[in-house]
Design a protein around this motif. Structure first.
Motif, PDB file in Angstrom:
ATOM      1  N   ASN A  28      47.423 -20.723  67.675  1.00 46.64           N
ATOM      2  CA  ASN A  28      48.523 -19.958  68.125  1.00 46.64           C
ATOM      3  C   ASN A  28      48.258 -19.604  69.691  1.00 46.64           C
ATOM      4  O   ASN A  28      49.070 -18.758  70.069  1.00 46.64           O
ATOM      5  CB  ASN A  28      47.972 -18.639  67.192  1.00 46.64           C
ATOM      6  CG  ASN A  28      48.464 -18.765  66.087  1.00 46.64           C
ATOM      7  OD1 ASN A  28      49.603 -18.382  65.650  1.00 46.64           O
ATOM      8  ND2 ASN A  28      47.772 -19.098  64.958  1.00 46.64           N
ATOM      9  N   ARG A 136      42.078 -12.366  58.856  1.00 48.79           N
ATOM     10  CA  ARG A 136      42.457 -13.383  59.889  1.00 48.79           C
ATOM     11  C   ARG A 136      43.963 -13.781  59.760  1.00 48.79           C
ATOM     12  O   ARG A 136      44.371 -13.489  60.788  1.00 48.79           O
ATOM     13  CB  ARG A 136      41.755 -14.704  59.575  1.00 48.79           C
ATOM     14  CG  ARG A 136      42.177 -15.938  60.289  1.00 48.79           C
ATOM     15  CD  ARG A 136      41.968 -17.057  59.527  1.00 48.79           C
ATOM     16  NE  ARG A 136      42.305 -17.376  58.272  1.00 48.79           N
ATOM     17  CZ  ARG A 136      41.865 -18.115  57.173  1.00 48.79           C
ATOM     18  NH1 ARG A 136      40.571 -18.486  57.393  1.00 48.79           N
ATOM     19  NH2 ARG A 136      42.383 -18.199  56.380  1.00 48.79           N
ATOM     20  N   ASP A 137      44.624 -13.786  58.606  1.00 49.64           N
ATOM     21  CA  ASP A 137      46.097 -14.136  58.738  1.00 49.64           C
ATOM     22  C   ASP A 137      47.077 -13.074  58.727  1.00 49.64           C
ATOM     23  O   ASP A 137      47.780 -13.240  59.538  1.00 49.64           O
ATOM     24  CB  ASP A 137      46.076 -14.771  56.949  1.00 49.64           C
ATOM     25  CG  ASP A 137      45.390 -16.075  56.930  1.00 49.64           C
ATOM     26  OD1 ASP A 137      45.239 -16.625  57.847  1.00 49.64           O
ATOM     27  OD2 ASP A 137      45.331 -16.086  55.608  1.00 49.64           O
ATOM     28  N   ILE A 138      46.548 -11.861  58.635  1.00 49.85           N
ATOM     29  CA  ILE A 138      47.179 -10.503  59.072  1.00 49.85           C
ATOM     30  C   ILE A 138      47.371 -10.534  60.459  1.00 49.85           C
ATOM     31  O   ILE A 138      48.398 -10.222  61.149  1.00 49.85           O
ATOM     32  CB  ILE A 138      46.762  -9.277  58.247  1.00 49.85           C
ATOM     33  CG1 ILE A 138      46.904  -9.469  56.782  1.00 49.85           C
ATOM     34  CG2 ILE A 138      47.158  -8.126  58.993  1.00 49.85           C
ATOM     35  CD1 ILE A 138      46.192  -8.319  56.043  1.00 49.85           C
ATOM     36  N   LEU A 139      46.116 -10.713  61.189  1.00 48.28           N
ATOM     37  CA  LEU A 139      46.187 -10.547  62.665  1.00 48.28           C
ATOM     38  C   LEU A 139      46.813 -11.849  63.292  1.00 48.28           C
ATOM     39  O   LEU A 139      47.360 -11.524  64.226  1.00 48.28           O
ATOM     40  CB  LEU A 139      44.744 -10.605  63.112  1.00 48.28           C
ATOM     41  CG  LEU A 139      43.850  -9.368  62.989  1.00 48.28           C
ATOM     42  CD1 LEU A 139      42.369  -9.539  63.508  1.00 48.28           C
ATOM     43  CD2 LEU A 139      44.321  -8.153  63.256  1.00 48.28           C
ATOM     44  N   ALA A 140      47.140 -12.748  62.564  1.00 46.50           N
ATOM     45  CA  ALA A 140      47.721 -14.003  63.078  1.00 46.50           C
ATOM     46  C   ALA A 140      49.036 -13.928  62.693  1.00 46.50           C
ATOM     47  O   ALA A 140      49.831 -15.136  62.732  1.00 46.50           O
ATOM     48  CB  ALA A 140      46.991 -15.328  62.540  1.00 46.50           C
ATOM     49  N   ASN A 141      49.612 -12.771  61.820  1.00 44.52           N
ATOM     50  CA  ASN A 141      50.885 -12.678  61.839  1.00 44.52           C
ATOM     51  C   ASN A 141      51.432 -13.932  60.738  1.00 44.52           C
ATOM     52  O   ASN A 141      52.482 -14.289  60.768  1.00 44.52           O
ATOM     53  CB  ASN A 141      51.662 -12.512  62.980  1.00 44.52           C
ATOM     54  CG  ASN A 141      53.158 -12.123  62.607  1.00 44.52           C
ATOM     55  OD1 ASN A 141      53.197 -11.218  61.771  1.00 44.52           O
ATOM     56  ND2 ASN A 141      54.144 -12.419  63.472  1.00 44.52           N
ATOM     57  N   ARG A 142      50.671 -13.999  59.612  1.00 43.02           N
ATOM     58  CA  ARG A 142      51.022 -15.036  58.645  1.00 43.02           C
ATOM     59  C   ARG A 142      50.733 -14.744  57.200  1.00 43.02           C
ATOM     60  O   ARG A 142      49.817 -13.772  57.227  1.00 43.02           O
ATOM     61  CB  ARG A 142      50.587 -16.551  58.998  1.00 43.02           C
ATOM     62  CG  ARG A 142      49.166 -16.770  58.785  1.00 43.02           C
ATOM     63  CD  ARG A 142      48.631 -17.664  59.298  1.00 43.02           C
ATOM     64  NE  ARG A 142      47.122 -18.222  58.725  1.00 43.02           N
ATOM     65  CZ  ARG A 142      46.634 -19.495  58.803  1.00 43.02           C
ATOM     66  NH1 ARG A 142      47.278 -20.240  59.468  1.00 43.02           N
ATOM     67  NH2 ARG A 142      45.594 -19.490  58.218  1.00 43.02           N
ATOM     68  N   VAL A 143      51.452 -15.261  56.329  1.00 44.01           N
ATOM     69  CA  VAL A 143      50.984 -14.694  54.885  1.00 44.01           C
ATOM     70  C   VAL A 143      49.771 -15.379  54.722  1.00 44.01           C
ATOM     71  O   VAL A 143      49.295 -16.593  55.056  1.00 44.01           O
ATOM     72  CB  VAL A 143      52.243 -15.575  53.881  1.00 44.01           C
ATOM     73  CG1 VAL A 143      51.641 -15.144  52.714  1.00 44.01           C
ATOM     74  CG2 VAL A 143      53.519 -14.808  54.299  1.00 44.01           C
TER      75      VAL A 143
END
Length: 206
Positions: A28, A136-143
């Motif tokens: 990212n 991790r995924d929430i911070l990376a703005n993904r499901v």
């Protein structure tokens, strides 16, 4: 469970999960600080959630420098040698499955030793395993991977492994019989699911 063994398994799981978080950060195009944040959140998140729910506060991830060091080393290594790390993605995904197996089993055992029954211990073990990846995924703005239909089984193997560990600890089986069957089931199920592309059936539209 032996305290030294518990620490060793936790640190290994922390490092492996932190690697996956750092890889997501690099892809990212985050800077070194963002990479370290995502690595630490992934590596420490599940264990910290587990400790807080068990009332073991402040969590070991905040009081023991070795946890933060393991996550930081994984983040730095991935940031500066991400091309090399990326070539090993299949290996890292396999290691991620190993980390999942480690965390779900140790989480279930710790919950059982804290006095919880088999079912809540198994649930807490599962949360320990999937918690860091969800953060991790929430911070990376993904499901979150655990919620996607096309990424293979993730939470279910963790729950199965944690349940076996919780049962074994509840009935005071030898340490090997408490840890190994749950790890083998979780790790094996997850790896086979990845290799064969298994996925839970998605919900049908109304």
């Amino acid at each position: 469970m032996n305290e030294y063994l518990e620490l060793t398994l936790d640190l290994i799981g922390t490092f492996v999960f932190a690697l996956t978080g750092a890889l997501v950060a690099v892809r990212n195009r985050l800077d070194i600080f963002g990479t370290l944040v995502l690595a630490c959140a992934t590596g420490l998140g599940g264990g910290m959630v587990r400790d807080v729910l068990l009332g073991d506060v402040p969590p070991a991830g905040l009081t023991d420098w070795r946890y933060l060091l393991a996550a930081t080393l994984a983040g730095v290594a991935t940031f500066y040698w991400h091309r090399l790390v990326a070539r090993w993605e299949n290996i890292i995904l396999t290691l991620d499955a190993a980390g999942l197996a480690l965390f779900c089993v140790t989480g279930a055992v710790l919950a059982s030793e804290a006095g919880l029954g088999i079912v809540p211990s198994a649930l807490l073990g599962m949360i320990s395993g999937i918690g860091g990846g969800m953060i991790r995924d929430i911070l990376a703005n993904r499901v979150p991977v655990v919620l996607e239909a096309g990424t293979g089984w993730y939470a279910v193997p963790a729950l199965a492994g944690a349940a076996l560990a919780a049962i074994g600890n509840q009935y005071e089986w030898p340490t090997v019989l408490v840890l190994v069957p749950g790890m083998v089931v979780c790790f094996g199920w997850r790896v086979v699911a990845m290799r064969r592309g298994w996925a839970p059936m998605p919900a049908r539209g109304l």
